[in-house]
Design a protein around this motif. Structure first.
Motif: not given
Length: 478
Positions: A269-292
């Motif tokens: 499926g399609q996964y959402k990857i959120s990378v945060l420092i405190g309550s702030n997302h880093i550049s590009g977050s959240p990311f979307t990755k697909t696994f088949v």
């Protein structure tokens, strides 16, 4: 009236001119250590919020100057408490509330409010005049030289910095000292980068790993630690995936600014990857990755058939289905260049267990791309009883070992008619080949009575005396 870009400068001018006690030597000292061009710039969003805060402060100063002109300045804090923060708010303050707040000064207030302009143009002119009075009220106008202008520039930077440090909504990352903020020596989420160890999309089943690199606002590496509130969340729909994070490196000091994150994927499926420092997302977050899904696994694939015995009509195709699955139960997908039916094989045996080679082509496989499954078509030329085994890469599918009864057209019609009727104990003729594992030398004619709960096999003695040979109870799903 005023441009937004000049609001901070004008406020800083008034603040600096009111409170500065610097001599010429003090200004020279500031000139030698301050360079306005090197001051850090706020992000556009933070700059806009700071401008709004400056405009709000400007309206308060204009209101205070208006109250001072009418000898009502001692009521300034009380008016702020009831959300009267600008001249516009004066128009909307009810007389009943104003009487309670101002007390004996109510008459002065009423007269001053009646003297306010009734048009917007006149009100803007009055506010401009009051703001000019605020700026010119400094007691040190003679210090407004080139050195004084530098003082104002440094003061503006100080106001920007202090506002960002004291107001988290303006700059949440500015939680350190003034020197750290000015020099940019603090962690900035927008400067952090992610390095992926796989190409998107990728197959499920492995342990995925990615690296986050942390940098300060000035672009230098930032050594990450537990107190920096680094957090990673991986979700697929409403389901959360467990992650393991490793901060820094115990052996290589050059990798003190990295964090390794690992997680395992089992569901496609399609996964959402959120990378945060405190309550702030880093550049590009959240990311979307697909696994088949992975390759076909015969143990997890499903052969769909209506019952333990498949009933066919001679000369008429019967449709069955296979749902290809990978080792984790995900429905397999195929590209245009793939052959989805490659690897499937069917073996057909008679009732004695002998292979019937001529009927191997009676069952064919075709891929249904609309429903993403393999269609199994069985077409037999004549009535017969068989046993079939379907396998993938020499491994038998679950439910892939089954019996096949091929009826003639007339028998098929009769069966459908009997099923549709409400009569019980329907009788069918059959031949008895063996009993209790002992084969008969000559097949005997018997009658099979099918009831709602059991099947009874009887033999006719002298063609009219029934003799029960065996009885079988029926499963409710039969």
């Amino acid at each position: 009236m005023w441009s937004p870009e000049s609001e901070i400068n004008s406020i800083a001018m008034a603040t600096t001119m009111r409170h500065s006690q610097s001599s010429s030597s003090g200004i020279s000292s500031l000139s030698s250590c301050g360079d306005p061009e090197r001051l850090p710039e706020l992000p556009p969003g933070d700059e806009q919020r700071l401008q709004r805060a400056a405009l709000h402060l400007q309206q308060k100063l204009i209101l205070r100057e208006w109250l001072r002109d009418h000898r009502l300045q001692h009521h300034y804090q009380r008016l702020l408490a009831v959300e009267v923060a600008s001249l516009e708010d004066v128009y909307w303050l009810e007389d009943s509330r104003a009487t309670k707040i101002l007390g004996k000064d109510w008459q002065l207030w009423s007269q001053a409010r009646q003297n306010l302009p009734t048009s917007k143009a006149q009100l803007d002119a009055l506010k401009a005049q009051l703001w000019s009075t605020v700026v010119k009220s400094s007691q040190h106008q003679d210090a407004w030289t080139w050195g004084g202008m530098l003082v104002v520039s440094v003061s503006v930077a100080g106001l920007v910095t202090l506002a960002a440090m004291t107001q988290p909504s303006l700059a949440p990352e500015a939680r350190h000292s003034l020197l750290q903020y000015v020099t940019g020596k603090y962690l900035l989420p927008a400067n952090c980068k992610v390095q992926w160890d796989w190409n998107d999309p990728t197959a499920v089943g492995g342990t995925m790993c990615f690296v986050v690199r942390f940098f300060q606002r000035n672009g230098q590496p930032y050594p990450i630690c537990d107190t920096d509130q680094f957090f990673v969340e991986v979700t697929e729909g409403t389901r959360k995936v467990v992650t393991i994070s490793e901060l820094g490196s115990s052996t290589d000091p050059n990798n003190a600014n990295i964090a390794k994150v690992k997680f395992t994927v089992r569901t496609a499926g399609q996964y959402k990857i959120s990378v945060l420092i405190g309550s702030n997302h880093i550049s590009g977050s959240p990311f979307t990755k697909t696994f088949v899904p992975g390759p076909i696994d015969a143990r997890r694939s499903r052969f769909i058939r209506p019952a333990s015995t498949v009933i066919c009509c001679a000369g008429t195709p019967t449709m069955l289905h296979i749902e290809p699955r990978d080792e984790f139960g995900n429905a397999c997908n195929f590209d245009e260049n793939d052959d989805p039916v490659k690897g499937y094989r069917v073996e057909i045996f008679d009732l004695n267990g002998e292979t019937i080679e001529k009927l191997h082509h009676a069952i064919v496989f075709n891929y249904d791309r609309v429903n993403t499954r393999v269609a199994v078509t069985a077409l037999f030329p004549e009535p017969i009883c068989l046993r079939a085994v379907i396998s993938y890469l020499e491994q038998k599918l679950p439910n892939g070992d089954f019996d096949i009864i091929v009826l003639s057209g007339s028998d098929t019609t009769l069966v459908h008619k009997n099923i549709a009727s409400r009569k019980h104990n329907i009788c069918y003729e059959a031949k008895l080949l063996s009993i209790y594992g002992t084969p008969k030398s000559k097949p005997r004619k018997v009658l099979c009575y099918v009831g709602p709960k059991q099947v009874t096999i009887k033999e006719m003695i002298l063609k009219f005396i029934p003799k029960r040979i065996a009885t079988f109870r029926l499963c409710p799903s039969t």
